[in-house]
Design a protein around this motif. Structure first.
Motif, mmCIF file in Angstrom:
data_model
loop_
_atom_site.group_PDB
_atom_site.id
_atom_site.type_symbol
_atom_site.label_atom_id
_atom_site.label_comp_id
_atom_site.label_asym_id
_atom_site.label_seq_id
_atom_site.Cartn_x
_atom_site.Cartn_y
_atom_site.Cartn_z
ATOM 1 N N SER A 73 16.309 1.796 16.095
ATOM 2 C CA SER A 73 16.850 0.496 15.686
ATOM 3 C C SER A 73 18.356 0.551 15.448
ATOM 4 O O SER A 73 19.015 -0.486 15.402
ATOM 5 C CB SER A 73 16.130 -0.020 14.447
ATOM 6 O OG SER A 73 16.506 0.708 13.301
ATOM 7 N N LYS A 74 18.894 1.730 15.320
ATOM 8 C CA LYS A 74 20.349 1.882 15.171
ATOM 9 C C LYS A 74 21.057 1.680 16.513
ATOM 10 O O LYS A 74 22.232 1.364 16.545
ATOM 11 C CB LYS A 74 20.709 3.260 14.620
ATOM 12 C CG LYS A 74 20.054 3.602 13.315
ATOM 13 C CD LYS A 74 20.502 2.697 12.191
ATOM 14 C CE LYS A 74 19.880 3.166 10.902
ATOM 15 N NZ LYS A 74 19.611 2.119 9.976
ATOM 16 N N TYR A 75 20.337 1.899 17.615
ATOM 17 C CA TYR A 75 20.950 1.870 18.937
ATOM 18 C C TYR A 75 20.499 0.696 19.798
ATOM 19 O O TYR A 75 21.192 0.330 20.732
ATOM 20 C CB TYR A 75 20.666 3.188 19.668
ATOM 21 C CG TYR A 75 21.202 4.366 18.895
ATOM 22 C CD1 TYR A 75 22.562 4.623 18.845
ATOM 23 C CD2 TYR A 75 20.357 5.201 18.178
ATOM 24 C CE1 TYR A 75 23.074 5.693 18.120
ATOM 25 C CE2 TYR A 75 20.847 6.275 17.456
ATOM 26 C CZ TYR A 75 22.202 6.505 17.436
ATOM 27 O OH TYR A 75 22.701 7.563 16.708
ATOM 28 N N ILE A 76 19.316 0.166 19.512
ATOM 29 C CA ILE A 76 18.830 -1.000 20.252
ATOM 30 C C ILE A 76 18.458 -2.083 19.250
ATOM 31 O O ILE A 76 18.225 -1.793 18.069
ATOM 32 C CB ILE A 76 17.607 -0.660 21.146
ATOM 33 C CG1 ILE A 76 16.436 -0.144 20.299
ATOM 34 C CG2 ILE A 76 17.981 0.345 22.226
ATOM 35 C CD1 ILE A 76 15.154 0.053 21.073
ATOM 36 N N PHE A 77 18.386 -3.294 19.714
ATOM 37 C CA PHE A 77 18.061 -4.389 18.799
ATOM 38 C C PHE A 77 16.584 -4.369 18.451
ATOM 39 O O PHE A 77 15.717 -4.368 19.317
ATOM 40 C CB PHE A 77 18.417 -5.751 19.412
ATOM 41 C CG PHE A 77 18.008 -6.890 18.520
ATOM 42 C CD1 PHE A 77 18.729 -7.184 17.380
ATOM 43 C CD2 PHE A 77 16.879 -7.644 18.812
ATOM 44 C CE1 PHE A 77 18.340 -8.215 16.539
ATOM 45 C CE2 PHE A 77 16.486 -8.680 17.975
ATOM 46 C CZ PHE A 77 17.224 -8.962 16.832
ATOM 47 N N PRO A 79 14.259 -6.536 15.625
ATOM 48 C CA PRO A 79 14.361 -7.613 14.634
ATOM 49 C C PRO A 79 14.358 -7.051 13.204
ATOM 50 O O PRO A 79 13.600 -6.126 12.901
ATOM 51 C CB PRO A 79 13.122 -8.469 14.890
ATOM 52 C CG PRO A 79 12.746 -8.173 16.295
ATOM 53 C CD PRO A 79 13.152 -6.754 16.559
ATOM 54 N N PRO A 80 15.198 -7.607 12.350
ATOM 55 C CA PRO A 80 15.283 -7.108 10.969
ATOM 56 C C PRO A 80 13.943 -7.121 10.233
ATOM 57 O O PRO A 80 13.679 -6.252 9.415
ATOM 58 C CB PRO A 80 16.273 -8.057 10.297
ATOM 59 C CG PRO A 80 17.078 -8.614 11.412
ATOM 60 C CD PRO A 80 16.179 -8.660 12.609
ATOM 61 N N VAL A 85 9.496 -4.261 7.555
ATOM 62 C CA VAL A 85 8.061 -3.933 7.501
ATOM 63 C C VAL A 85 7.862 -2.425 7.632
ATOM 64 O O VAL A 85 7.059 -1.825 6.901
ATOM 65 C CB VAL A 85 7.280 -4.708 8.579
ATOM 66 C CG1 VAL A 85 5.867 -4.180 8.732
ATOM 67 C CG2 VAL A 85 7.257 -6.192 8.254
ATOM 68 N N ILE A 86 8.595 -1.787 8.534
ATOM 69 C CA ILE A 86 8.470 -0.336 8.719
ATOM 70 C C ILE A 86 8.881 0.401 7.454
ATOM 71 O O ILE A 86 8.214 1.350 7.031
ATOM 72 C CB ILE A 86 9.273 0.126 9.948
ATOM 73 C CG1 ILE A 86 8.525 -0.292 11.206
ATOM 74 C CG2 ILE A 86 9.502 1.632 9.925
ATOM 75 C CD1 ILE A 86 9.232 0.006 12.484
#
Length: 111
Positions: A73-77, A79-80, A85-86
Motif C-alpha cells: 500500500s506504500k507503493y500502489i493505491f 483504498p484507505p 481494516v487490515i
C-alpha cells in the motif's frame, strides 16, 4: 511506518520458521512460551505442539499476507478503508494469538 511493517513481516517469517522447526523436531522453542515455564517440567509437550502447530501456521500466514498488503500500500493505491481494516484485523489477530497461546500453555505445559 514502512520500517515497522518490515519488522512485523520479519517476525512473522521468523515465527513460521520456528513453527516448522518445532513441528519437525518436536521441541518447543523458548520464543513461543512464557519464561515462567520450565520445559523439563512440562507435562504434555506433544499435545502443545499438535494443538499450536496449525494455529501458528494460520497466524503466521495471515500476518505475512497483512504485512505484504501494508507494504504494498506504500507503493500502489489501496483504498484507505482497506488499510484501516487490515490494521484493525492485525491487532485482533495478535490479541487472539496471545489468548490462544496462554490457554495452550496453561492446558498443556503447566502441571
Amino acid at each position: 511506518m514502512l520500517a515497522l511493517e518490515v519488522i512485523l513481516l520479519g517476525c512473522a517469517v521468523y515465527m513460521l520458521v520456528l513453527t516448522v522447526k518445532m513441528n519437525s523436531s518436536k521441541e518447543i522453542p523458548s520464543f513461543f512460551v512464557s519464561s515462567r515455564i520450565k520445559m523439563e517440567n512440562a507435562h504434555d509437550k506433544e499435545g502443545y505442539i499438535n494443538y499450536m502447530t496449525p494455529r501458528m501456521y494460520l497466524f503466521c500466514g495471515v500476518l505475512i499476507v497483512f504485512s505484504l498488503i501494508s507494504i504494498a500500500s506504500k507503493y500502489i493505491f489501496v483504498p484507505p478503508v482497506v488499510t484501516l481494516v487490515i490494521n484493525i484485523l492485525y491487532f485482533v489477530i495478535l490479541i487472539l494469538y496471545g489468548v490462544i497461546s496462554v490457554k495452550a500453555q496453561n492446558k498443556f505445559l503447566f502441571k
